[in-house]
Design an enzyme around this catalytic site. Sequence first.
Site, PDB file in Angstrom:
ATOM      1  N   LYS A  52       0.832  -1.210   0.000  1.00  0.00           N
ATOM      2  CA  LYS A  52       0.000   0.000   0.000  1.00  0.00           C
ATOM      3  C   LYS A  52       0.865   1.257   0.000  1.00  0.00           C
ATOM      4  O   LYS A  52       0.588   2.214  -0.727  1.00  0.00           O
ATOM      5  CB  LYS A  52      -0.920   0.008   1.230  1.00  0.00           C
ATOM      6  CG  LYS A  52      -2.061  -0.981   1.142  1.00  0.00           C
ATOM      7  CD  LYS A  52      -2.807  -1.088   2.461  1.00  0.00           C
ATOM      8  CE  LYS A  52      -3.910  -2.127   2.351  1.00  0.00           C
ATOM      9  NZ  LYS A  52      -4.513  -2.457   3.644  1.00  0.00           N
ATOM     10  N   GLN A  96      -5.110  -2.155   9.766  1.00  0.00           N
ATOM     11  CA  GLN A  96      -4.904  -3.462   9.133  1.00  0.00           C
ATOM     12  C   GLN A  96      -5.417  -4.596  10.026  1.00  0.00           C
ATOM     13  O   GLN A  96      -5.076  -4.677  11.201  1.00  0.00           O
ATOM     14  CB  GLN A  96      -3.413  -3.653   8.826  1.00  0.00           C
ATOM     15  CG  GLN A  96      -3.072  -4.929   8.086  1.00  0.00           C
ATOM     16  CD  GLN A  96      -3.673  -4.986   6.688  1.00  0.00           C
ATOM     17  OE1 GLN A  96      -3.750  -3.983   5.996  1.00  0.00           O
ATOM     18  NE2 GLN A  96      -4.095  -6.150   6.275  1.00  0.00           N
ATOM     19  N   ASP A 119     -11.479   1.867   3.981  1.00  0.00           N
ATOM     20  CA  ASP A 119     -11.669   0.420   3.845  1.00  0.00           C
ATOM     21  C   ASP A 119     -13.142   0.081   3.615  1.00  0.00           C
ATOM     22  O   ASP A 119     -13.477  -1.011   3.174  1.00  0.00           O
ATOM     23  CB  ASP A 119     -11.176  -0.315   5.103  1.00  0.00           C
ATOM     24  CG  ASP A 119      -9.886  -1.078   4.858  1.00  0.00           C
ATOM     25  OD1 ASP A 119      -9.575  -1.363   3.683  1.00  0.00           O
ATOM     26  OD2 ASP A 119      -9.182  -1.404   5.826  1.00  0.00           O
TER      27      ASP A 119
END
Length: 295
Positions: A52, A96, A119
């Site tokens: 990322k 995450q 997200d």
Amino acid sequence: MQLLDGKKVSEDIKNEIAVEVQQMKSRGEKVPHLAAVIVGTNGASLTYVGSKVRSCEKVGFESTLVSLPEETTEEALLAKVKELNEDPAIDGYIVQLPLPKHIDEQKILLAIDADKDVDGFHPTNFGRMALEMETFLPATPYGIMELLERYKVETAGKSVVVIGRSHIVGRPMSILLSRKGYPGDATVTLTHSRTKNIAEITKEADIIISALGVPYFLKADMVKDGVTVVDVGITRVPDANHPKGYVIAGDVDFDEVSKKAAFITPVPGGVGPMTIAMLLKNTLLARSRRAKNGE
């Protein structure tokens, strides 16, 4: 048979975003800033977050990596989330997953500012998605929708079977493909571990999206000719003949199923690269929203 090449499409998307960021810079506007929080040293998570960060650099985004030790308390992580929520420099961020077992993931996800939740996991964004309103779509389902669209896979009136009901892939996929518009307007069946006679259901499907996490689950005798297959599964399978000692396997028996499919994603190189590309698209959306609000 045509490959749904996520690697290629994700590069196309990143190039498109890079052009847009360049235009923002030339207008003297703030470029998007994505932050990622990782707790502990989970190998797959570290690889994913690293990818990322590199993707942010490629498209011209600013990026911040917040790396916290495994023993970080839930309170300390909530404090970091609050800090990111309030930081005007950050347009969007992700925490995450998975988190260490002593931290309540749901509590953390609920604490994230929905307007920075790139997200797409916050209930506010999930609800907006279900109501067909503009929002941050969960990155993996968003990537699948983009693949279907760019390869012009027909979805209207088609029978879609989704295997797996996770909140990250299966359930949002079932919502997105049943929404009005393209890609959408499909008749969707959501199957899972308790579904009986799953092979009879998949045999009737025009499109199958498998997000089960069981290597080689979908066999050729479970699909009809001309099917479109999207394989979200990614599992390390031990293989003594491979230099790494393992191979990356999807949910689909690719060698056999690909002989019957009209379109199919490879593993790796299918859905995986798309997830990061769509996270960047969500961050671009977050930046444009904040700019409209004068932030």
